[in-house]
Motif scaffolding. Structure first.
Motif, PDB file in Angstrom:
ATOM      1  N   ASP A  24       0.832  -1.196   0.000  1.00 19.15           N
ATOM      2  CA  ASP A  24       0.000   0.000   0.000  1.00 19.15           C
ATOM      3  C   ASP A  24       0.871   1.252   0.000  1.00 19.15           C
ATOM      4  O   ASP A  24       0.641   2.188  -0.768  1.00 19.15           O
ATOM      5  CB  ASP A  24      -0.929   0.000   1.216  1.00 19.15           C
ATOM      6  CG  ASP A  24      -1.864   1.184   1.229  1.00 19.15           C
ATOM      7  OD1 ASP A  24      -2.553   1.419   0.210  1.00 19.15           O
ATOM      8  OD2 ASP A  24      -1.915   1.891   2.264  1.00 19.15           O
ATOM      9  N   PHE A  25       1.905   1.274   0.844  1.00 14.40           N
ATOM     10  CA  PHE A  25       2.812   2.428   0.878  1.00 14.40           C
ATOM     11  C   PHE A  25       3.475   2.615  -0.484  1.00 14.40           C
ATOM     12  O   PHE A  25       3.539   3.730  -1.008  1.00 14.40           O
ATOM     13  CB  PHE A  25       3.887   2.263   1.948  1.00 14.40           C
ATOM     14  CG  PHE A  25       4.987   3.282   1.811  1.00 14.40           C
ATOM     15  CD1 PHE A  25       4.806   4.579   2.253  1.00 14.40           C
ATOM     16  CD2 PHE A  25       6.186   2.954   1.190  1.00 14.40           C
ATOM     17  CE1 PHE A  25       5.807   5.531   2.097  1.00 14.40           C
ATOM     18  CE2 PHE A  25       7.186   3.893   1.038  1.00 14.40           C
ATOM     19  CZ  PHE A  25       6.997   5.190   1.484  1.00 14.40           C
ATOM     20  N   ARG A  28       1.071   4.056  -3.013  1.00 14.33           N
ATOM     21  CA  ARG A  28       0.766   5.456  -2.726  1.00 14.33           C
ATOM     22  C   ARG A  28       1.972   6.361  -2.998  1.00 14.33           C
ATOM     23  O   ARG A  28       1.837   7.475  -3.505  1.00 14.33           O
ATOM     24  CB  ARG A  28       0.317   5.614  -1.285  1.00 14.33           C
ATOM     25  CG  ARG A  28      -1.051   5.033  -1.025  1.00 14.33           C
ATOM     26  CD  ARG A  28      -1.408   5.108   0.454  1.00 14.33           C
ATOM     27  NE  ARG A  28      -2.627   4.412   0.755  1.00 14.33           N
ATOM     28  CZ  ARG A  28      -3.819   4.991   0.826  1.00 14.33           C
ATOM     29  NH1 ARG A  28      -3.927   6.279   0.597  1.00 14.33           N
ATOM     30  NH2 ARG A  28      -4.886   4.280   1.113  1.00 14.33           N
ATOM     31  N   ARG A  48      -1.714  10.802   3.180  1.00 13.25           N
ATOM     32  CA  ARG A  48      -2.051   9.378   2.987  1.00 13.25           C
ATOM     33  C   ARG A  48      -0.792   8.527   2.846  1.00 13.25           C
ATOM     34  O   ARG A  48      -0.720   7.415   3.362  1.00 13.25           O
ATOM     35  CB  ARG A  48      -2.966   9.204   1.778  1.00 13.25           C
ATOM     36  CG  ARG A  48      -4.408   9.530   2.080  1.00 13.25           C
ATOM     37  CD  ARG A  48      -5.333   9.087   0.961  1.00 13.25           C
ATOM     38  NE  ARG A  48      -5.125   9.824  -0.276  1.00 13.25           N
ATOM     39  CZ  ARG A  48      -5.713  10.982  -0.563  1.00 13.25           C
ATOM     40  NH1 ARG A  48      -6.523  11.548   0.287  1.00 13.25           N
ATOM     41  NH2 ARG A  48      -5.472  11.582  -1.701  1.00 13.25           N
ATOM     42  N   SER A  52       0.687   5.564   5.645  1.00 19.91           N
ATOM     43  CA  SER A  52       0.937   4.171   5.285  1.00 19.91           C
ATOM     44  C   SER A  52       2.406   3.766   5.463  1.00 19.91           C
ATOM     45  O   SER A  52       2.765   2.609   5.288  1.00 19.91           O
ATOM     46  CB  SER A  52       0.496   3.909   3.836  1.00 19.91           C
ATOM     47  OG  SER A  52       1.282   4.642   2.930  1.00 19.91           O
TER      48      SER A  52
END
Length: 61
Positions: A24-25, A28, A48, A52
């Motif tokens: 996810d990181f 993003r 965001r 993360s």
């Protein structure tokens, strides 16, 4: 959006070395880099990514 191949290569290498970070990181972060390069990001985009991010404090024995 087209990102310069050299930037894409550097980003790929950097994220591959970040084995302690979640998928996810990485997703993003990659998106944020693209937004920054086009001057099309907001504070919430950065927030965001920061939310993360996995940070280890201290050393593991």
């Amino acid at each position: 959006m087209n990102i310069d191949p050299a930037i894409t290569e550097a980003l790929d290498a950097t994220l591959a070395a970040a084995s302690d970070q979640s998928g996810d990181f990485k997703k993003r972060f990659r998106t944020l880099v693209g937004l920054i390069l086009t001057s099309n990001y907001q504070d919430s985009d950065l927030r965001r990514v920061m939310e993360s991010l996995s940070v280890q404090i201290g050393s593991e024995d």
